[in-house]
Design a protein around this motif. Structure first.
Motif, PDB file in Angstrom:
ATOM      1  N   VAL A   1     103.115  59.912  61.349  1.00  0.00           N
ATOM      2  CA  VAL A   1     102.006  59.039  60.954  1.00  0.00           C
ATOM      3  C   VAL A   1     101.892  57.886  61.945  1.00  0.00           C
ATOM      4  CG1 VAL A   1     101.073  57.590  59.117  1.00  0.00           C
ATOM      5  CG2 VAL A   1     102.361  59.663  58.543  1.00  0.00           C
ATOM      6  N   GLU A   2     103.018  57.330  62.324  1.00  0.00           N
ATOM      7  CA  GLU A   2     103.030  56.255  63.323  1.00  0.00           C
ATOM      8  C   GLU A   2     102.365  56.715  64.612  1.00  0.00           C
ATOM      9  OE1 GLU A   2     106.338  54.139  66.204  1.00  0.00           O
ATOM     10  OE2 GLU A   2     106.970  54.839  64.216  1.00  0.00           O
ATOM     11  N   ARG A   3     102.741  57.884  65.092  1.00  0.00           N
ATOM     12  CA  ARG A   3     102.160  58.403  66.332  1.00  0.00           C
ATOM     13  C   ARG A   3     100.667  58.661  66.176  1.00  0.00           C
ATOM     14  NH1 ARG A   3     105.558  63.485  68.041  1.00  0.00           N
ATOM     15  NH2 ARG A   3     103.925  63.585  69.646  1.00  0.00           N
ATOM     16  N   TYR A   4     100.275  59.171  65.005  1.00  0.00           N
ATOM     17  CA  TYR A   4      98.856  59.442  64.776  1.00  0.00           C
ATOM     18  C   TYR A   4      98.043  58.151  64.830  1.00  0.00           C
ATOM     19  CZ  TYR A   4      94.514  60.645  62.434  1.00  0.00           C
ATOM     20  OH  TYR A   4      93.183  60.798  62.134  1.00  0.00           O
ATOM     21  N   LEU A   5      98.515  57.110  64.173  1.00  0.00           N
ATOM     22  CA  LEU A   5      97.794  55.839  64.166  1.00  0.00           C
ATOM     23  C   LEU A   5      97.714  55.248  65.570  1.00  0.00           C
ATOM     24  CD1 LEU A   5      99.271  54.332  60.880  1.00  0.00           C
ATOM     25  CD2 LEU A   5      96.876  54.958  61.261  1.00  0.00           C
ATOM     26  N   VAL A   6      98.807  55.310  66.307  1.00  0.00           N
ATOM     27  CA  VAL A   6      98.802  54.809  67.685  1.00  0.00           C
ATOM     28  C   VAL A   6      97.808  55.597  68.526  1.00  0.00           C
ATOM     29  CG1 VAL A   6     100.186  54.608  69.785  1.00  0.00           C
ATOM     30  CG2 VAL A   6     101.147  53.895  67.588  1.00  0.00           C
ATOM     31  N   GLU A   7      97.789  56.917  68.332  1.00  0.00           N
ATOM     32  CA  GLU A   7      96.855  57.755  69.086  1.00  0.00           C
ATOM     33  C   GLU A   7      95.410  57.387  68.772  1.00  0.00           C
ATOM     34  OE1 GLU A   7      95.754  62.495  69.469  1.00  0.00           O
ATOM     35  OE2 GLU A   7      95.965  61.517  67.531  1.00  0.00           O
ATOM     36  N   GLN A   8      95.095  57.196  67.490  1.00  0.00           N
ATOM     37  CA  GLN A   8      93.721  56.875  67.118  1.00  0.00           C
ATOM     38  C   GLN A   8      93.302  55.508  67.651  1.00  0.00           C
ATOM     39  OE1 GLN A   8      91.646  59.109  65.872  1.00  0.00           O
ATOM     40  NE2 GLN A   8      93.405  60.496  65.987  1.00  0.00           N
ATOM     41  N   TYR A   9      94.230  54.576  67.683  1.00  0.00           N
ATOM     42  CA  TYR A   9      93.906  53.264  68.244  1.00  0.00           C
ATOM     43  C   TYR A   9      93.677  53.365  69.754  1.00  0.00           C
ATOM     44  CZ  TYR A   9      94.261  48.342  69.520  1.00  0.00           C
ATOM     45  OH  TYR A   9      94.006  47.091  70.033  1.00  0.00           O
ATOM     46  N   GLN A  10      94.470  54.181  70.424  1.00  0.00           N
ATOM     47  CA  GLN A  10      94.269  54.386  71.860  1.00  0.00           C
ATOM     48  C   GLN A  10      92.906  55.021  72.132  1.00  0.00           C
ATOM     49  OE1 GLN A  10      97.687  56.746  72.950  1.00  0.00           O
ATOM     50  NE2 GLN A  10      99.032  54.964  73.173  1.00  0.00           N
ATOM     51  N   LYS A  11      92.517  55.979  71.300  1.00  0.00           N
ATOM     52  CA  LYS A  11      91.198  56.599  71.456  1.00  0.00           C
ATOM     53  C   LYS A  11      90.088  55.586  71.221  1.00  0.00           C
ATOM     54  CE  LYS A  11      92.187  61.447  70.394  1.00  0.00           C
ATOM     55  NZ  LYS A  11      91.884  62.583  69.479  1.00  0.00           N
ATOM     56  N   LEU A  12      90.285  54.711  70.244  1.00  0.00           N
ATOM     57  CA  LEU A  12      89.293  53.674  69.965  1.00  0.00           C
ATOM     58  C   LEU A  12      89.137  52.748  71.166  1.00  0.00           C
ATOM     59  CD1 LEU A  12      87.436  52.217  67.907  1.00  0.00           C
ATOM     60  CD2 LEU A  12      89.455  50.929  67.159  1.00  0.00           C
ATOM     61  N   GLN A  13      90.250  52.350  71.760  1.00  0.00           N
ATOM     62  CA  GLN A  13      90.192  51.491  72.938  1.00  0.00           C
ATOM     63  C   GLN A  13      89.518  52.202  74.108  1.00  0.00           C
ATOM     64  OE1 GLN A  13      94.500  50.595  73.004  1.00  0.00           O
ATOM     65  NE2 GLN A  13      93.934  48.432  72.935  1.00  0.00           N
TER      66      GLN A  13
END
Length: 434
Positions: free
Chosen positions: A415-427
């Motif tokens: 879940v941690e990795r998923y959230l980090v990934e989605q934030y990176q995509k947002l940026q």
């Protein structure tokens, strides 16, 4: 006379040892395969089955030691024949072995979960990592947090503020727990946790393990309150969550967050509310008095979500626990309150503009069937432009992430990795737009 007393004690402890063995057998079987029928069991029986399965399963190391101690203590004062004693010892040994094997299987879950995530998200997921990867052996388990769950609050990289009161609206004060990096910063991503509890009970501490991990990654996180039924009826629970989001965004500068990088997570009933926040962004029906406020979120994560509001009333046993719960939460049935059920059901909303989402569902969940999560994913994915991921977690019980159990240590890093990934995509999306 004293001799008779000792004989009675020996007899009672012998009976106690046999009963302890039978109870241990039942509890272990309930962990390996939940014994309660969720469609027919009475609410209290279902909750008892879930609670015992959850405690024994998630606290298996502690339970094995307690079970050994109880067996040895009773054996000291019993007068069982050697063949009976060794028979009971053999049964207990097999039960302990089953629980240890189950823990070993859980430690082998990360590889299977990794495959699921890569199959659904592609190679981009490989680029994300976690500072504390899931354990893959007993030696790698964080035993300190398993035995002392409160130790996660002592992480020197984060600070936690409990019971912060905020004014959700004039005359309505709620509380939240705030987790954030100890070092000050600006424009950090925000993660909001909505606890579970069937919309009638719950604790803000439920998401502490995930929130503490995300805070150590530089996120600001908070676990929010909402009022419970029967004090309120649906959709007031959802409105309270949106009021909290409104307050958080209005205090973005003080909280050092990016108001346009807000993600929401929740478990069980909290998962339902997190998904409803994703589906009903800026809907005036759920924003009375603050219709113009932006309540759009950038992503959501739901653990073992209670999404199905209707099937409990369709040809199910009248003692169905979810049916009785929903009657309290909704104020009636789909026949008496059709509009309330329609507005509160994720299956009744268009998912066209839903942000990226992730669902997690345990294979041994006493309360929520795997099929419910599968159907929810299929429904959302029909219209959604953003991918809706489902992570199936074998052997996991409802509430597996509430404290740092071995199951949680193996699953929450994804879940941690998923959230980090989605934030990176947002940026990245923002950079491309500029």
């Amino acid at each position: 006379m004293s001799f008779n007393v000792f004989e009675k004690v020996d007899a009672l402890t012998s009976i106690g040892l046999v009963l302890w063995t039978l109870v241990s057998l039942g509890l272990t079987l309930n962990v390996i395969h939940p014994l309660m029928n969720r469609d027919k069991a009475k609410p209290l029986n279902l909750l008892l089955g879930f609670g015992l399965g959850w405690i024994i399963g998630e606290l298996a190391p502690q339970w094995i030691l307690l079970n050994m101690g109880g067996f040895l203590l009773l054996q000291i004062f019993s007068d069982l024949e050697p063949i009976v004693f060794f028979g009971l010892l053999g049964i207990h040994s097999i039960l302990w072995l089953f629980l240890i094997i189950r823990l070993w299987l859980i430690l082998n879950l990360p590889q299977r979960l990794e495959e699921q995530m890569q199959n659904q998200l592609g190679q981009f997921f490989l680029k994300t990592s976690t500072r504390n990867p899931p354990p893959q052996s007993f030696a790698q388990v964080d035993w300190k947090s398993l035995w002392l769950p409160a130790s996660i609050f002592n992480n020197p990289e984060i600070e936690v503020e409990f019971n912060r009161e905020f004014e959700a609206e004039p005359g309505l004060k709620l509380k939240l727990d705030l987790y954030r990096p100890r070092e000050s910063g600006k424009n950090r991503p925000m993660l909001i946790q909505i606890h579970g509890g069937g919309w009638v009970i719950g604790s803000r501490r439920q998401g502490a393990f995930l929130l503490s991990r995300m805070a150590s990654r530089g996120w600001v996180c908070c676990s929010i309150d909402y009022r419970f039924s029967p004090e309120i009826r649906m959709p007031e629970h959802l409105i309270d969550c949106k009021r909290a989001l409104k307050w958080i965004r209005s205090h973005a500068q003080d909280l050092e967050i990016d108001p346009d990088a807000v993600f929401v997570t929740g478990g069980s009933a909290g998962s339902h509310l997190a998904l409803m926040m994703a589906l009903t962004a800026n809907h005036p029906k759920f924003q009375p008095g603050f219709e113009e406020v932006n309540t759009r979120i950038q992503g959501w994560v739901g653990f073992y979500g209670a999404f199905d509001m209707h099937s409990a009333f369709e040809n199910h046993h009248r003692e169905n626990a979810r049916r009785k719960l929903l009657e309290v939460v909704m104020g009636g049935t789909p026949d008496t309150h059709p509009e309330v059920f329609r507005l509160s059901s994720p299956f009744q909303w268009s998912s066209r503009e839903i942000p990226p989402g992730m669902m997690l569902q345990g294979g041994h969940d006493t309360l929520i069937p795997m099929e419910e999560a599968v159907q929810m994913q299929l429904y959302l994915q029909k219209q959604a432009e953003e991918k809706q991921v489902l992570l199936k977690v074998p052997l996991a019980q409802h509430g597996f992430d509430i404290f740092p159990s071995i199951t949680a240590q193996c699953v929450v890093p994804f879940v941690e990795r998923y959230l980090v990934e989605q934030y990176q995509k947002l940026q990245q999306k923002r950079n491309d737009e500029h």
